[in-house]
Each structure stands twice: as C-alpha cells, then as structure tokens.
Write an enzyme that holds these catalytic residues in place. Sequence first.
Site, mmCIF file in Angstrom:
data_model
loop_
_atom_site.group_PDB
_atom_site.id
_atom_site.type_symbol
_atom_site.label_atom_id
_atom_site.label_comp_id
_atom_site.label_asym_id
_atom_site.label_seq_id
_atom_site.Cartn_x
_atom_site.Cartn_y
_atom_site.Cartn_z
ATOM 1 N N HIS A 58 0.819 -1.217 0.000
ATOM 2 C CA HIS A 58 0.000 0.000 0.000
ATOM 3 C C HIS A 58 0.856 1.271 0.000
ATOM 4 C CE1 HIS A 58 -3.783 -2.291 1.570
ATOM 5 N NE2 HIS A 58 -3.691 -2.290 0.254
ATOM 6 N N HIS A 61 2.701 2.941 2.817
ATOM 7 C CA HIS A 61 3.840 2.188 3.368
ATOM 8 C C HIS A 61 5.042 2.190 2.432
ATOM 9 C CE1 HIS A 61 1.272 0.355 6.579
ATOM 10 N NE2 HIS A 61 0.370 0.830 5.739
ATOM 11 N N ASP A 134 0.012 -3.476 8.700
ATOM 12 C CA ASP A 134 -1.441 -3.274 8.837
ATOM 13 C C ASP A 134 -2.175 -4.586 9.093
ATOM 14 O OD1 ASP A 134 -1.038 -0.623 8.290
ATOM 15 O OD2 ASP A 134 -2.015 -0.637 6.331
HETATM 16 FE FE FE Z 1 -1.597 1.456 6.088
HETATM 17 ZN ZN ZN Z 2 -2.321 -1.220 4.243
#
Ligand code: FE
Ligand code: ZN
Length: 260
Positions: A58, A61, A134
């Site tokens: 993502h 990140h 996450d």
């Molecule tokens: Fe995140």
């Molecule tokens: Zn994420």
Amino acid sequence: MTLIIHTIPAFQDNYLWLFHQSGERAAFVVDPGDAQPVLECLARHDLELAGILITHHHPDHTGGIKDLLAHFDAPVYGPNSAHIPQITQQVGEGDRITLAGARFSVLEIPGHTLDHIAYHAAPEDESPLVFCGDTLFSAGCGRLFEGSPEQMHQSLQKLAALPDTTQIYCAHEYTLSNLAFATAVEPDSKALQEKTAADTTKRQQGLPTVPSTLSIERETNPFLRCHLPTVVQAAMQHSACQLQSPAEVLREIRLWKDNF
Ligand code: FE
Ligand code: ZN
C-alpha cells in the site's frame, strides 16, 4: 547493545519506525510512506539510512521509497510482490536477516493484502518485537482487502504465537476507535476498560498508544480472541448466524467493525 526505535508520525495516523543500534549511525526504516519525515528524523539524530523494510504494497507504506533512494544507496527488503518494483532483497517465511545488530525473521501474514509480511526479532536482553504493518493493530486488525478471513485468522494466530512480551509495532494509530469497537464486542471486559483509560490519557497527552504488548493484545483484541466464548457469542448474536469456527467468527466481527 541496545536497539533504539524512533516513532515517526506521518499523514493522518501512520507510524513509520526507524531503528538503529545505540552508538551506531546505520539506521533502518520500516514502511516509509513518506520520505520527508524520515529524512528529518535521520538528520536530527545524525543517522544514515542503511536499509528499508516493507511489509506490504500500500502507498502509505511504500510512497517514500523512491525519494529515500535518491538520498541513500540502501537495500530495500520486502515481500515477493509485483506491486513493489523497488524491492532489492525479496524475503519470505522463515528468512533471517541481521539489521542493526538484531536478527530478524520474516513471517508471511496474508489477509489485509496477499503480499503482507512481518519482521520479528528477539534481541538479547531486550523485549522481542515485531513490525507487523497493517495486519495486527492495537485492539484491532487490518481490513481484508485481498485475503480471506481464514488467511487473516491464520496470520493473526501466527503473530499471537510469538512470546508474551513481544512489542507490537503496528503502522497506524487506530487504537481508540478499535477499543470502542472491542468494547461493543466484550462490554464486560475489565482489561478493555483499563486499556481504554490508559490509552485515552496517552492520546490526550499527544503520545502514541503503540507499541502495544502481545500479552495485552491477547486480553483485549477481539480479532485474537475469535475462539473465546464471549467473542463467539457476541458475533453470533450480532450476525444472527450459527458460527462454526474461529475464522467464521473473525469474518463476522470484521464485517461488524467495517460498519461500526
Ligand atoms: Fe496502512
Ligand atoms: Zn495497508
């Protein structure tokens, strides 16, 4: 030897983690979604970037990788993922890497994304720690964007099997809203009341609520408690379904949380 870990807030509620051995300038950053605050932290503490660790693809990140590599020639550790072309050192389940004098092992923990990994270390004479991105949050877990509830359940159980004293370095400050949901699932939990009081005070003082500790998460995080009667009961009541397995309970409370 002491591992020093700096907390770098970014965006609305992300934490980027920067660690180095005390007295050493070589520093490693986990999930740099943004380069600027990382560069500032490096400058403030007179450190040099020696490596980048990525947990999943993502943008919050990975978005800072390119700018950091423009300033430092550093290896980029991360999962086998078509989404992250900047990775130079692909790592997967069971791989071991030594960074800042600490031996890390890699855990594959799909669910939030399919490429999600965690980095776990147990430095001598210090608390074990895990950078879990996450997947596991304090009192919560990541949304199921790519994986199945079964995968998330297995991944969370893998993290839950780490030592009790493991420090949980997750990537977002979601704790208070997670605790409100956890309290809806287990309204009679004294551990939840205590954690909510302590973390509310921290936030009022502008302090992060993370890292958390695995033993506290086992007592308060509904997503680690999908096998326990109170959570099973709450999930069945809310969904009005007969649930047969912890993964089904996780599926229901994740859906419940998505709409909470
Ligand atoms: Fe995140
Ligand atoms: Zn994420």
